[in-house]
Design a protein around this motif. Structure first.
Motif, PDB file in Angstrom:
ATOM      1  N   CYS A  83     -19.105 -33.094 -29.129  1.00  0.00           N
ATOM      2  CA  CYS A  83     -18.215 -31.962 -29.373  1.00  0.00           C
ATOM      3  C   CYS A  83     -17.699 -31.463 -28.024  1.00  0.00           C
ATOM      4  O   CYS A  83     -18.430 -31.470 -27.031  1.00  0.00           O
ATOM      5  CB  CYS A  83     -18.952 -30.840 -30.080  1.00  0.00           C
ATOM      6  N   VAL A  84     -16.457 -31.010 -27.995  1.00  0.00           N
ATOM      7  CA  VAL A  84     -15.874 -30.576 -26.728  1.00  0.00           C
ATOM      8  C   VAL A  84     -14.923 -29.412 -26.946  1.00  0.00           C
ATOM      9  O   VAL A  84     -14.211 -29.359 -27.956  1.00  0.00           O
ATOM     10  CB  VAL A  84     -15.142 -31.746 -26.014  1.00  0.00           C
ATOM     11  N   ALA A  85     -14.933 -28.474 -26.012  1.00  0.00           N
ATOM     12  CA  ALA A  85     -13.963 -27.381 -25.963  1.00  0.00           C
ATOM     13  C   ALA A  85     -13.289 -27.410 -24.601  1.00  0.00           C
ATOM     14  O   ALA A  85     -13.961 -27.476 -23.567  1.00  0.00           O
ATOM     15  CB  ALA A  85     -14.639 -26.035 -26.184  1.00  0.00           C
ATOM     16  N   MET A  86     -11.955 -27.387 -24.598  1.00  0.00           N
ATOM     17  CA  MET A  86     -11.172 -27.403 -23.366  1.00  0.00           C
ATOM     18  C   MET A  86     -10.705 -25.985 -23.053  1.00  0.00           C
ATOM     19  O   MET A  86     -10.108 -25.322 -23.910  1.00  0.00           O
ATOM     20  CB  MET A  86      -9.969 -28.326 -23.534  1.00  0.00           C
ATOM     21  N   THR A  87     -10.976 -25.518 -21.825  1.00  0.00           N
ATOM     22  CA  THR A  87     -10.650 -24.138 -21.488  1.00  0.00           C
ATOM     23  C   THR A  87     -10.176 -23.996 -20.046  1.00  0.00           C
ATOM     24  O   THR A  87     -10.434 -24.850 -19.205  1.00  0.00           O
ATOM     25  CB  THR A  87     -11.876 -23.216 -21.668  1.00  0.00           C
ATOM     26  N   ALA A  88      -9.496 -22.870 -19.793  1.00  0.00           N
ATOM     27  CA  ALA A  88      -9.123 -22.468 -18.436  1.00  0.00           C
ATOM     28  C   ALA A  88      -8.873 -20.970 -18.448  1.00  0.00           C
ATOM     29  O   ALA A  88      -7.762 -20.519 -18.231  1.00  0.00           O
ATOM     30  CB  ALA A  88      -7.881 -23.220 -17.963  1.00  0.00           C
ATOM     31  N   ASP A  89      -9.876 -20.201 -18.738  1.00  0.00           N
ATOM     32  CA  ASP A  89      -9.963 -18.742 -18.900  1.00  0.00           C
ATOM     33  C   ASP A  89     -10.533 -18.379 -20.264  1.00  0.00           C
ATOM     34  O   ASP A  89     -11.267 -17.401 -20.387  1.00  0.00           O
ATOM     35  CB  ASP A  89      -8.638 -17.994 -18.718  1.00  0.00           C
ATOM     36  N   CYS A  90     -10.164 -19.130 -21.317  1.00  0.00           N
ATOM     37  CA  CYS A  90     -10.763 -18.889 -22.627  1.00  0.00           C
ATOM     38  C   CYS A  90     -12.259 -19.179 -22.563  1.00  0.00           C
ATOM     39  O   CYS A  90     -12.749 -19.819 -21.637  1.00  0.00           O
ATOM     40  CB  CYS A  90     -10.108 -19.763 -23.691  1.00  0.00           C
ATOM     41  N   LEU A  91     -12.972 -18.712 -23.575  1.00  0.00           N
ATOM     42  CA  LEU A  91     -14.427 -18.819 -23.601  1.00  0.00           C
ATOM     43  C   LEU A  91     -14.880 -20.065 -24.362  1.00  0.00           C
ATOM     44  O   LEU A  91     -14.583 -20.204 -25.546  1.00  0.00           O
ATOM     45  CB  LEU A  91     -15.017 -17.573 -24.265  1.00  0.00           C
ATOM     46  N   PRO A  92     -15.619 -20.962 -23.695  1.00  0.00           N
ATOM     47  CA  PRO A  92     -16.260 -22.051 -24.424  1.00  0.00           C
ATOM     48  C   PRO A  92     -17.633 -21.611 -24.923  1.00  0.00           C
ATOM     49  O   PRO A  92     -18.428 -21.057 -24.159  1.00  0.00           O
ATOM     50  CB  PRO A  92     -16.375 -23.162 -23.375  1.00  0.00           C
ATOM     51  N   VAL A 102     -28.564 -30.382 -34.730  1.00  0.00           N
ATOM     52  CA  VAL A 102     -27.154 -30.099 -34.951  1.00  0.00           C
ATOM     53  C   VAL A 102     -26.622 -29.347 -33.731  1.00  0.00           C
ATOM     54  O   VAL A 102     -27.310 -28.498 -33.159  1.00  0.00           O
ATOM     55  CB  VAL A 102     -26.928 -29.297 -36.254  1.00  0.00           C
ATOM     56  N   VAL A 103     -25.403 -29.688 -33.316  1.00  0.00           N
ATOM     57  CA  VAL A 103     -24.769 -29.056 -32.156  1.00  0.00           C
ATOM     58  C   VAL A 103     -23.328 -28.701 -32.499  1.00  0.00           C
ATOM     59  O   VAL A 103     -22.759 -29.232 -33.460  1.00  0.00           O
ATOM     60  CB  VAL A 103     -24.797 -29.971 -30.909  1.00  0.00           C
ATOM     61  N   ALA A 104     -22.739 -27.811 -31.694  1.00  0.00           N
ATOM     62  CA  ALA A 104     -21.363 -27.391 -31.945  1.00  0.00           C
ATOM     63  C   ALA A 104     -20.736 -26.861 -30.665  1.00  0.00           C
ATOM     64  O   ALA A 104     -21.432 -26.442 -29.737  1.00  0.00           O
ATOM     65  CB  ALA A 104     -21.305 -26.316 -33.037  1.00  0.00           C
ATOM     66  N   ALA A 105     -19.410 -26.879 -30.647  1.00  0.00           N
ATOM     67  CA  ALA A 105     -18.630 -26.309 -29.539  1.00  0.00           C
ATOM     68  C   ALA A 105     -17.429 -25.588 -30.112  1.00  0.00           C
ATOM     69  O   ALA A 105     -16.820 -26.055 -31.084  1.00  0.00           O
ATOM     70  CB  ALA A 105     -18.170 -27.403 -28.576  1.00  0.00           C
ATOM     71  N   ALA A 106     -17.085 -24.439 -29.524  1.00  0.00           N
ATOM     72  CA  ALA A 106     -15.920 -23.677 -29.967  1.00  0.00           C
ATOM     73  C   ALA A 106     -15.094 -23.249 -28.766  1.00  0.00           C
ATOM     74  O   ALA A 106     -15.639 -22.885 -27.723  1.00  0.00           O
ATOM     75  CB  ALA A 106     -16.346 -22.454 -30.773  1.00  0.00           C
ATOM     76  N   HIS A 107     -13.777 -23.302 -28.948  1.00  0.00           N
ATOM     77  CA  HIS A 107     -12.811 -22.798 -27.972  1.00  0.00           C
ATOM     78  C   HIS A 107     -12.387 -21.412 -28.443  1.00  0.00           C
ATOM     79  O   HIS A 107     -11.741 -21.280 -29.474  1.00  0.00           O
ATOM     80  CB  HIS A 107     -11.615 -23.749 -27.908  1.00  0.00           C
ATOM     81  N   ALA A 108     -12.799 -20.373 -27.699  1.00  0.00           N
ATOM     82  CA  ALA A 108     -12.577 -19.003 -28.144  1.00  0.00           C
ATOM     83  C   ALA A 108     -11.722 -18.237 -27.145  1.00  0.00           C
ATOM     84  O   ALA A 108     -12.241 -17.597 -26.227  1.00  0.00           O
ATOM     85  CB  ALA A 108     -13.916 -18.290 -28.359  1.00  0.00           C
ATOM     86  N   GLY A 109     -10.409 -18.324 -27.316  1.00  0.00           N
ATOM     87  CA  GLY A 109      -9.533 -17.363 -26.657  1.00  0.00           C
ATOM     88  C   GLY A 109      -9.640 -16.049 -27.411  1.00  0.00           C
ATOM     89  O   GLY A 109     -10.352 -15.949 -28.417  1.00  0.00           O
ATOM     90  N   TRP A 110      -8.947 -15.028 -26.966  1.00  0.00           N
ATOM     91  CA  TRP A 110      -9.117 -13.737 -27.634  1.00  0.00           C
ATOM     92  C   TRP A 110      -8.657 -13.795 -29.082  1.00  0.00           C
ATOM     93  O   TRP A 110      -9.280 -13.185 -29.967  1.00  0.00           O
ATOM     94  CB  TRP A 110      -8.441 -12.606 -26.864  1.00  0.00           C
ATOM     95  N   ARG A 111      -7.596 -14.543 -29.375  1.00  0.00           N
ATOM     96  CA  ARG A 111      -7.123 -14.629 -30.759  1.00  0.00           C
ATOM     97  C   ARG A 111      -8.156 -15.303 -31.647  1.00  0.00           C
ATOM     98  O   ARG A 111      -8.491 -14.806 -32.726  1.00  0.00           O
ATOM     99  CB  ARG A 111      -5.806 -15.400 -30.822  1.00  0.00           C
ATOM    100  N   GLY A 112      -8.646 -16.445 -31.204  1.00  0.00           N
ATOM    101  CA  GLY A 112      -9.638 -17.146 -31.994  1.00  0.00           C
ATOM    102  C   GLY A 112     -10.914 -16.342 -32.163  1.00  0.00           C
ATOM    103  O   GLY A 112     -11.503 -16.305 -33.244  1.00  0.00           O
ATOM    104  N   LEU A 136     -22.760 -19.280 -23.540  1.00  0.00           N
ATOM    105  CA  LEU A 136     -21.391 -18.852 -23.257  1.00  0.00           C
ATOM    106  C   LEU A 136     -20.978 -19.437 -21.917  1.00  0.00           C
ATOM    107  O   LEU A 136     -21.499 -19.059 -20.871  1.00  0.00           O
ATOM    108  CB  LEU A 136     -21.315 -17.320 -23.234  1.00  0.00           C
ATOM    109  N   GLY A 137     -20.043 -20.371 -21.956  1.00  0.00           N
ATOM    110  CA  GLY A 137     -19.600 -21.040 -20.741  1.00  0.00           C
ATOM    111  C   GLY A 137     -18.645 -20.201 -19.922  1.00  0.00           C
ATOM    112  O   GLY A 137     -18.328 -19.052 -20.266  1.00  0.00           O
ATOM    113  N   PRO A 138     -18.137 -20.745 -18.813  1.00  0.00           N
ATOM    114  CA  PRO A 138     -17.302 -19.979 -17.891  1.00  0.00           C
ATOM    115  C   PRO A 138     -15.964 -19.565 -18.498  1.00  0.00           C
ATOM    116  O   PRO A 138     -15.238 -20.391 -19.054  1.00  0.00           O
ATOM    117  CB  PRO A 138     -17.103 -20.933 -16.711  1.00  0.00           C
ATOM    118  N   ALA A 139     -15.666 -18.273 -18.385  1.00  0.00           N
ATOM    119  CA  ALA A 139     -14.420 -17.696 -18.897  1.00  0.00           C
ATOM    120  C   ALA A 139     -13.942 -16.628 -17.921  1.00  0.00           C
ATOM    121  O   ALA A 139     -14.635 -16.297 -16.949  1.00  0.00           O
ATOM    122  CB  ALA A 139     -14.638 -17.092 -20.283  1.00  0.00           C
TER     123      ALA A 139
END
Length: 232
Positions: A83-92, A102-112, A136-139
């Motif tokens: 699983c992968v989330a691509m970010t550049a300020d948004c929250l992974p 079981v594992v998971a990844a989410a791309h969480a900008g403010w809208r999401g 909570l990854g780098p955001a």
């Protein structure tokens, strides 16, 4: 530079990391050659299941047939499926259960984040929330994420307690703390606060380590936050 490894008590067979500036650029990330470069650099067991991220609330199983489908969260119980989330300020947001099945990844900008991508992704894992571990990854950090009243209202209109994630500014703007907002929603969902890790970086100010869309605009690369169940 080496990838950033989460500091959390996930089982040893759960592998996770976030790429950093200088390790992998993330430009043209949907191109096969860029993907294979990432596989080679990290010695990954498979090519990650990249999604077409649109700030949606869609969570998909990380399966080959869902590669490049529209979605901002993915989950799997399959060994070596990444699983992968691509970010550049948004929250992974990376997640696993305590057994590492079981594992998971989410791309969480403010809208999401405001509309439920994290909740949808964790629900799709089909695990008791109290049994999950979250990283909570780098955001973008709380002193750099200036937003308008539309963002404040998106979080607080149905949840007044979410105001804890905002600091009013003299220019009628707000400083938003995406880490606090994420933790608030995770705890409401049923994640024990002690099971939530990370949330200490700022992609905007730590320019030597991370890409930032707010800082670099269209020239920004992307970090990849990956998680998988390792099986030899």
């Amino acid at each position: 530079m080496k990838p950033l490894i989460p500091g959390w008590p996930a089982p040893s067979h759960v592998r996770a990391c976030t790429t950093v500036r200088g390790f992998w650029g993330g430009q043209s990330s949907r191109l096969p050659e860029e993907r294979e470069k990432l596989v080679a650099k990290l010695n990954l067991p498979e090519t990650p299941i990249f999604l077409n991220q649109t700030h949606s609330t869609i969570a998909l199983e990380a399966s080959p047939e869902n590669r490049d489908q529209t979605g901002d969260g993915s989950y799997t119980r399959e060994p070596n499926r990444i699983c992968v989330a691509m970010t550049a300020d948004c929250l992974p947001v990376l997640a696993c259960n305590r057994e590492g099945t079981v594992v998971a990844a989410a791309h969480a900008g403010w809208r999401g984040l405001a509309h439920g991508i994290v909740e949808n992704t964790l629900t799709a894992m089909n695990e008791p929330f109290a049994n999950l571990l979250i990283w909570l990854g780098p955001a973008i950090g709380p002193n750099q994420f200036e937003v308008g009243d539309d963002v404040y209202q998106a979080f607080t209109q149905n949840d007044p307690a979410a105001a804890i994630g905002f600091k009013a500014q003299p220019n009628q703007k707000w400083l938003a703390n995406i880490y606090t907002l994420a933790r608030h929603r995770l705890v409401k969902l049923g994640i024990p606060p002690a099971h939530i890790y990370g949330g200490t970086h700022c992609t905007h100010t730590e320019s030597e380590s991370f890409y930032s869309f707010r800082r670099e605009k269209d020239q920004a690369g992307r970090m990849a936050s990956l998680i998988w169940i390792q099986r030899d």
